[in-house]
Motif scaffolding. Structure first.
Motif, PDB file in Angstrom:
ATOM      1  N   GLY A 282       5.075   3.017   7.289  1.00 39.61           N
ATOM      2  CA  GLY A 282       4.397   4.039   6.725  1.00 39.61           C
ATOM      3  C   GLY A 282       4.990   5.228   6.033  1.00 39.61           C
ATOM      4  O   GLY A 282       6.457   5.295   5.811  1.00 39.61           O
ATOM      5  N   VAL A 283       4.486   6.311   5.533  1.00 42.48           N
ATOM      6  CA  VAL A 283       5.239   7.348   5.049  1.00 42.48           C
ATOM      7  C   VAL A 283       4.640   8.598   5.784  1.00 42.48           C
ATOM      8  O   VAL A 283       3.716   8.832   6.180  1.00 42.48           O
ATOM      9  N   VAL A 284       5.729   9.502   6.006  1.00 41.87           N
ATOM     10  CA  VAL A 284       5.689  10.748   6.711  1.00 41.87           C
ATOM     11  C   VAL A 284       4.653  11.631   5.920  1.00 41.87           C
ATOM     12  O   VAL A 284       5.310  12.122   4.979  1.00 41.87           O
TER      13      VAL A 284
ATOM     14  N   VAL B 229      20.785   4.677  -6.502  1.00 41.58           N
ATOM     15  CA  VAL B 229      19.456   4.684  -6.269  1.00 41.58           C
ATOM     16  C   VAL B 229      18.758   5.641  -5.425  1.00 41.58           C
ATOM     17  O   VAL B 229      19.256   5.774  -4.503  1.00 41.58           O
ATOM     18  N   THR B 230      17.749   6.205  -5.993  1.00 41.88           N
ATOM     19  CA  THR B 230      17.044   7.201  -5.237  1.00 41.88           C
ATOM     20  C   THR B 230      15.712   6.697  -5.083  1.00 41.88           C
ATOM     21  O   THR B 230      14.760   6.536  -5.926  1.00 41.88           O
ATOM     22  N   VAL B 231      15.196   6.721  -3.669  1.00 37.36           N
ATOM     23  CA  VAL B 231      13.790   6.332  -3.331  1.00 37.36           C
ATOM     24  C   VAL B 231      13.046   7.282  -2.522  1.00 37.36           C
ATOM     25  O   VAL B 231      13.637   7.708  -1.503  1.00 37.36           O
TER      26      VAL B 231
ATOM     27  N   VAL C 143      13.007  12.757  10.515  1.00 40.45           N
ATOM     28  CA  VAL C 143      12.513  12.411   9.115  1.00 40.45           C
ATOM     29  C   VAL C 143      12.211  13.506   8.529  1.00 40.45           C
ATOM     30  O   VAL C 143      11.863  14.642   9.111  1.00 40.45           O
ATOM     31  N   ALA C 144      11.898  13.498   7.225  1.00 36.98           N
ATOM     32  CA  ALA C 144      11.244  14.446   6.488  1.00 36.98           C
ATOM     33  C   ALA C 144       9.752  14.144   5.735  1.00 36.98           C
ATOM     34  O   ALA C 144       9.429  12.741   5.679  1.00 36.98           O
ATOM     35  N   VAL C 145       9.148  15.177   5.490  1.00 37.30           N
ATOM     36  CA  VAL C 145       7.687  14.870   4.821  1.00 37.30           C
ATOM     37  C   VAL C 145       8.031  14.030   3.576  1.00 37.30           C
ATOM     38  O   VAL C 145       8.914  14.389   2.694  1.00 37.30           O
ATOM     39  N   GLY C 146       7.304  12.763   3.393  1.00 37.59           N
ATOM     40  CA  GLY C 146       7.441  11.868   1.932  1.00 37.59           C
ATOM     41  C   GLY C 146       8.525  10.829   2.196  1.00 37.59           C
ATOM     42  O   GLY C 146       8.572  10.004   1.593  1.00 37.59           O
ATOM     43  N   GLN C 147       9.021  10.747   3.484  1.00 33.15           N
ATOM     44  CA  GLN C 147       9.903   9.752   3.662  1.00 33.15           C
ATOM     45  C   GLN C 147       9.281   8.737   4.322  1.00 33.15           C
ATOM     46  O   GLN C 147       8.386   8.465   4.943  1.00 33.15           O
TER      47      GLN C 147
ATOM     48  N   GLY D  39       0.754  -1.310   0.124  1.00 35.65           N
ATOM     49  CA  GLY D  39      -0.045  -0.077  -0.075  1.00 35.65           C
ATOM     50  C   GLY D  39       0.835   1.413   0.165  1.00 35.65           C
ATOM     51  O   GLY D  39       0.325   2.300  -0.158  1.00 35.65           O
ATOM     52  N   ASN D  40       2.213   1.163   0.137  1.00 34.04           N
ATOM     53  CA  ASN D  40       3.050   2.431   0.095  1.00 34.04           C
ATOM     54  C   ASN D  40       3.412   2.611  -1.284  1.00 34.04           C
ATOM     55  O   ASN D  40       4.015   1.481  -1.822  1.00 34.04           O
ATOM     56  N   GLU D  41       3.501   3.875  -1.709  1.00 35.02           N
ATOM     57  CA  GLU D  41       4.078   4.020  -3.077  1.00 35.02           C
ATOM     58  C   GLU D  41       5.428   4.557  -3.016  1.00 35.02           C
ATOM     59  O   GLU D  41       5.792   5.373  -2.004  1.00 35.02           O
ATOM     60  N   TYR D  42       6.153   4.084  -3.867  1.00 35.51           N
ATOM     61  CA  TYR D  42       7.574   4.360  -3.869  1.00 35.51           C
ATOM     62  C   TYR D  42       8.067   5.013  -5.369  1.00 35.51           C
ATOM     63  O   TYR D  42       7.838   4.112  -6.272  1.00 35.51           O
ATOM     64  N   GLN D  43       8.774   6.018  -5.474  1.00 33.66           N
ATOM     65  CA  GLN D  43       9.148   6.511  -6.480  1.00 33.66           C
ATOM     66  C   GLN D  43      10.694   6.429  -6.611  1.00 33.66           C
ATOM     67  O   GLN D  43      11.363   7.030  -5.681  1.00 33.66           O
TER      68      GLN D  43
END
Length: 144
Positions: free
Chosen positions: A84-86, A26-28, A128-132, A10-14
């Motif tokens: 999860g994602v922040v 590699v950038t995630v 952490v940062a938003v989107g991490q 359920g978590n999206e990774y670009q």
């Protein structure tokens, strides 16, 4: 450079992958890692080994922190209770918090979860940062 979008639990990774010989960059979700390809005789494709975070570029330096009441690293880490994602951060370094105050919000399985301070204190570091993306047990914020 190759770009990939993944959805895992359920978590999206670009992601983006740049290859130079046996080395990969590699950038995630904006966080960079260096990896090295290692030959594997039992498989047709090489495996990725020795993944480590890459040095952050100077332009992507962390936001300037407010003066903290306690030195950074002197606090107790608030850990992620689930992967999860922040999605938002409600505090900054130097800010006083009380038990029960919302520190940040994590999205997990399409639900937002408020992560709260367990005790009164002062935020010494926002890790952490938003989107991490974070995993269960990853440090999020330090409070002294």
């Amino acid at each position: 450079m190759k770009k990939f979008n993944f959805k895992i639990n359920g978590n999206e990774y670009q992601t983006t992958v740049e290859q130079s010989g046996d080395l990969l960059q590699v950038t995630v979700n904006g966080k960079s890692y260096s990896a090295e390809l290692v030959a594997d005789e039992s498989a047709a494709a090489p495996k990725v080994a020795a993944v480590k975070p890459a040095a952050a570029p100077a332009a992507a330096a962390a936001p300037a922190a407010a003066p903290a009441a306690a030195p950074a690293g002197a606090g107790k880490a608030v850990e992620s209770p689930l992967p999860g994602v922040v999605v938002s951060i409600a505090v900054s370094a130097g800010q006083a918090v009380k038990a029960g105050d919302t520190l940040l919000t994590l999205e997990a399985m399409k639900m937002e979860n408020a992560i709260q301070a367990e005790a009164d204190g002062t935020v010494t570091k926002v890790i952490v940062a938003v989107g991490q993306s974070v995993q269960s047990g990853d440090p999020l914020v330090e409070i002294a």
